[in-house]
Design a protein around this motif. Structure first.
Motif, PDB file in Angstrom:
ATOM      1  N   MET A   1     -27.710 -19.123  10.721  1.00 48.72           N
ATOM      2  CA  MET A   1     -28.847 -19.645  11.468  1.00 48.72           C
ATOM      3  C   MET A   1     -28.563 -19.362  12.927  1.00 48.72           C
ATOM      4  SD  MET A   1     -31.760 -21.160  11.493  1.00 48.72           S
ATOM      5  CE  MET A   1     -31.974 -22.101  10.009  1.00 48.72           C
ATOM      6  N   LEU A   2     -29.455 -18.621  13.559  1.00 48.78           N
ATOM      7  CA  LEU A   2     -29.289 -18.253  14.961  1.00 48.78           C
ATOM      8  C   LEU A   2     -30.450 -18.804  15.776  1.00 48.78           C
ATOM      9  CD1 LEU A   2     -28.587 -15.460  13.069  1.00 48.78           C
ATOM     10  CD2 LEU A   2     -27.371 -15.089  15.183  1.00 48.78           C
TER      11      LEU A   2
ATOM     12  N   ALA B   1     -33.150 -17.226  10.498  1.00 52.89           N
ATOM     13  CA  ALA B   1     -32.202 -17.407   9.398  1.00 52.89           C
ATOM     14  C   ALA B   1     -31.993 -16.041   8.739  1.00 52.89           C
ATOM     15  CB  ALA B   1     -32.741 -18.404   8.382  1.00 52.89           C
ATOM     16  N   VAL B   2     -30.729 -15.757   8.413  1.00 50.97           N
ATOM     17  CA  VAL B   2     -30.380 -14.462   7.834  1.00 50.97           C
ATOM     18  C   VAL B   2     -29.505 -14.681   6.604  1.00 50.97           C
ATOM     19  CG1 VAL B   2     -29.361 -12.210   8.311  1.00 50.97           C
ATOM     20  CG2 VAL B   2     -30.319 -13.530  10.177  1.00 50.97           C
ATOM     21  N   TYR B   3     -29.822 -13.940   5.537  1.00 51.38           N
ATOM     22  CA  TYR B   3     -28.999 -13.922   4.331  1.00 51.38           C
ATOM     23  C   TYR B   3     -28.434 -12.509   4.219  1.00 51.38           C
ATOM     24  CZ  TYR B   3     -27.760 -13.822  -0.623  1.00 51.38           C
ATOM     25  OH  TYR B   3     -27.088 -13.676  -1.807  1.00 51.38           O
ATOM     26  N   LEU B   4     -27.101 -12.401   4.138  1.00 49.44           N
ATOM     27  CA  LEU B   4     -26.419 -11.109   4.095  1.00 49.44           C
ATOM     28  C   LEU B   4     -25.467 -11.050   2.908  1.00 49.44           C
ATOM     29  CD1 LEU B   4     -25.792 -12.334   7.389  1.00 49.44           C
ATOM     30  CD2 LEU B   4     -26.132  -9.909   7.578  1.00 49.44           C
ATOM     31  N   ILE B   5     -25.193  -9.842   2.464  1.00 50.85           N
ATOM     32  CA  ILE B   5     -24.146  -9.608   1.459  1.00 50.85           C
ATOM     33  C   ILE B   5     -23.073  -8.757   2.125  1.00 50.85           C
ATOM     34  CG2 ILE B   5     -23.525  -8.547  -0.758  1.00 50.85           C
ATOM     35  CD1 ILE B   5     -25.322 -10.894  -1.209  1.00 50.85           C
ATOM     36  N   PHE B   6     -21.858  -9.275   2.176  1.00 52.69           N
ATOM     37  CA  PHE B   6     -20.720  -8.586   2.776  1.00 52.69           C
ATOM     38  C   PHE B   6     -19.946  -7.887   1.674  1.00 52.69           C
ATOM     39  CE2 PHE B   6     -16.350  -8.139   3.964  1.00 52.69           C
ATOM     40  CZ  PHE B   6     -16.341  -7.913   5.327  1.00 52.69           C
ATOM     41  N   GLU B   7     -19.593  -6.614   1.924  1.00 56.89           N
ATOM     42  CA  GLU B   7     -18.740  -5.867   1.006  1.00 56.89           C
ATOM     43  C   GLU B   7     -17.690  -5.128   1.830  1.00 56.89           C
ATOM     44  OE1 GLU B   7     -20.936  -4.447  -2.811  1.00 56.89           O
ATOM     45  OE2 GLU B   7     -22.199  -3.913  -1.081  1.00 56.89           O
ATOM     46  N   GLY B   8     -16.441  -5.287   1.451  1.00 56.68           N
ATOM     47  CA  GLY B   8     -15.378  -4.607   2.169  1.00 56.68           C
ATOM     48  C   GLY B   8     -14.085  -4.622   1.380  1.00 56.68           C
ATOM     49  N   THR B   9     -13.122  -3.872   1.891  1.00 61.66           N
ATOM     50  CA  THR B   9     -11.805  -3.792   1.262  1.00 61.66           C
ATOM     51  C   THR B   9     -10.778  -4.310   2.262  1.00 61.66           C
ATOM     52  OG1 THR B   9     -12.535  -1.851   0.021  1.00 61.66           O
ATOM     53  CG2 THR B   9     -10.164  -2.258   0.118  1.00 61.66           C
TER      54      THR B   9
ATOM     55  N   LYS C   1     -19.451  -3.279   5.019  1.00 63.21           N
ATOM     56  CA  LYS C   1     -20.918  -3.224   5.081  1.00 63.21           C
ATOM     57  C   LYS C   1     -21.430  -4.647   4.950  1.00 63.21           C
ATOM     58  CE  LYS C   1     -21.054   1.154   5.473  1.00 63.21           C
ATOM     59  NZ  LYS C   1     -20.920   1.566   6.837  1.00 63.21           N
ATOM     60  N   MET C   2     -22.508  -4.927   5.664  1.00 62.92           N
ATOM     61  CA  MET C   2     -23.055  -6.278   5.648  1.00 62.92           C
ATOM     62  C   MET C   2     -24.579  -6.199   5.823  1.00 62.92           C
ATOM     63  SD  MET C   2     -21.633  -9.511   7.852  1.00 62.92           S
ATOM     64  CE  MET C   2     -22.181  -8.926   9.447  1.00 62.92           C
ATOM     65  N   PRO C   3     -25.267  -5.578   4.872  1.00 60.84           N
ATOM     66  CA  PRO C   3     -26.712  -5.428   5.028  1.00 60.84           C
ATOM     67  C   PRO C   3     -27.452  -6.768   4.910  1.00 60.84           C
ATOM     68  CG  PRO C   3     -26.026  -4.648   2.871  1.00 60.84           C
ATOM     69  CD  PRO C   3     -24.776  -4.987   3.638  1.00 60.84           C
ATOM     70  N   ILE C   4     -28.499  -6.860   5.695  1.00 64.35           N
ATOM     71  CA  ILE C   4     -29.367  -8.042   5.641  1.00 64.35           C
ATOM     72  C   ILE C   4     -30.199  -7.968   4.367  1.00 64.35           C
ATOM     73  CG2 ILE C   4     -31.345  -9.181   6.714  1.00 64.35           C
ATOM     74  CD1 ILE C   4     -30.193  -8.318   9.446  1.00 64.35           C
ATOM     75  N   GLN C   5     -30.169  -9.029   3.599  1.00 65.74           N
ATOM     76  CA  GLN C   5     -30.963  -9.120   2.376  1.00 65.74           C
ATOM     77  C   GLN C   5     -32.305  -9.815   2.625  1.00 65.74           C
ATOM     78  OE1 GLN C   5     -29.606  -7.701  -0.570  1.00 65.74           O
ATOM     79  NE2 GLN C   5     -28.210  -6.974   1.014  1.00 65.74           N
ATOM     80  N   ALA C   6     -32.291 -10.787   3.533  1.00 63.47           N
ATOM     81  CA  ALA C   6     -33.514 -11.520   3.870  1.00 63.47           C
ATOM     82  C   ALA C   6     -33.381 -12.052   5.291  1.00 63.47           C
ATOM     83  CB  ALA C   6     -33.743 -12.682   2.894  1.00 63.47           C
ATOM     84  N   ILE C   7     -34.510 -12.097   5.982  1.00 64.09           N
ATOM     85  CA  ILE C   7     -34.521 -12.633   7.347  1.00 64.09           C
ATOM     86  C   ILE C   7     -35.834 -13.390   7.537  1.00 64.09           C
ATOM     87  CG2 ILE C   7     -35.425 -10.478   8.288  1.00 64.09           C
ATOM     88  CD1 ILE C   7     -33.695 -11.057  10.834  1.00 64.09           C
ATOM     89  N   MET C   8     -35.720 -14.587   8.078  1.00 66.96           N
ATOM     90  CA  MET C   8     -36.887 -15.427   8.315  1.00 66.96           C
ATOM     91  C   MET C   8     -36.791 -16.038   9.701  1.00 66.96           C
ATOM     92  SD  MET C   8     -36.824 -17.225   4.631  1.00 66.96           S
ATOM     93  CE  MET C   8     -35.179 -16.682   4.258  1.00 66.96           C
TER      94      MET C   8
END
Length: 134
Positions: free
Chosen positions: A109-110, A78-86, A64-71
C-alpha cells in the motif's frame, strides 16, 4: 495528481526496483518518506528506501517482480506482485545463499504526496520465503 497518474508512478517505481537501480529509486521518495515493513522498524527518507529495497533484493540478483494487480483511490495505490528469484546473492534474513528458487506474493500500500511516494506499507509472509530456502 490523478489516480491514474499515481498508478503510473507506482508502476515506474516497481520497474526501477526490478532493474535494481537503487540510486534512481531515491527519486521516487518524498522528503518525508517512510517505509513500514510488516515486522521491522520503519525506514525513513530516500536513503532508507534504497537501503530497505537493496538489502532484500541483493539476495536474489536478477529477480522478477511483475505487478499482477494495481488499484488506486484518492492518494493511495495498492499493488499485488509475484516475486520470483534465485538466492545466489547476499544472505537473506541470516540465511547464506542457497541457490534455491523462491516464489512468493507481496501486497503493498503506497500513499502519494506532491507526485512522490510518501509512505509504503509492505505485507509479505517472510516465513514462506524462509521455508523455501531450507
Amino acid at each position: 495528481m490523478s489516480v491514474e497518474a499515481n498508478k503510473q508512478l507506482v508502476r515506474r517505481f516497481y520497474e526501477t526496483i526490478e532493474k535494481e537501480d537503487y540510486e534512481a529509486l531515491k527519486e521516487f521518495a518524498h522528503k518525508d518518506f517512510v517505509f513500514y515493513p510488516q515486522i521491522d522498524t520503519p525506514f525513513y527518507g530516500a536513503e532508507g528506501l534504497a537501503e530497505s529495497e537493496k538489502k532484500n533484493f541483493e539476495a536474489f540478483p536478477g529477480f522478477k517482480m511483475p505487478i499482477q494487480a494495481i488499484m488506486g483511490e484518492d492518494d493511495q495505490v495498492a499493488v499485488y506482485l509475484i516475486f520470483e528469484g534465485t538466492h545466489t546473492g547476499i544472505p537473506f534474513r541470516g540465511v547464506p545463499a542457497t541457490g534455491k528458487k523462491v516464489r512468493f506474493s507481496l501486497m503493498m500500500m503506497l500513499r502519494i504526496a506532491d507526485g512522490k511516494i510518501i509512505e509504503k506499507r509492505s505485507h509479505v509472509d517472510v516465513n514462506d520465503i524462509l521455508r523455501q530456502l531450507k
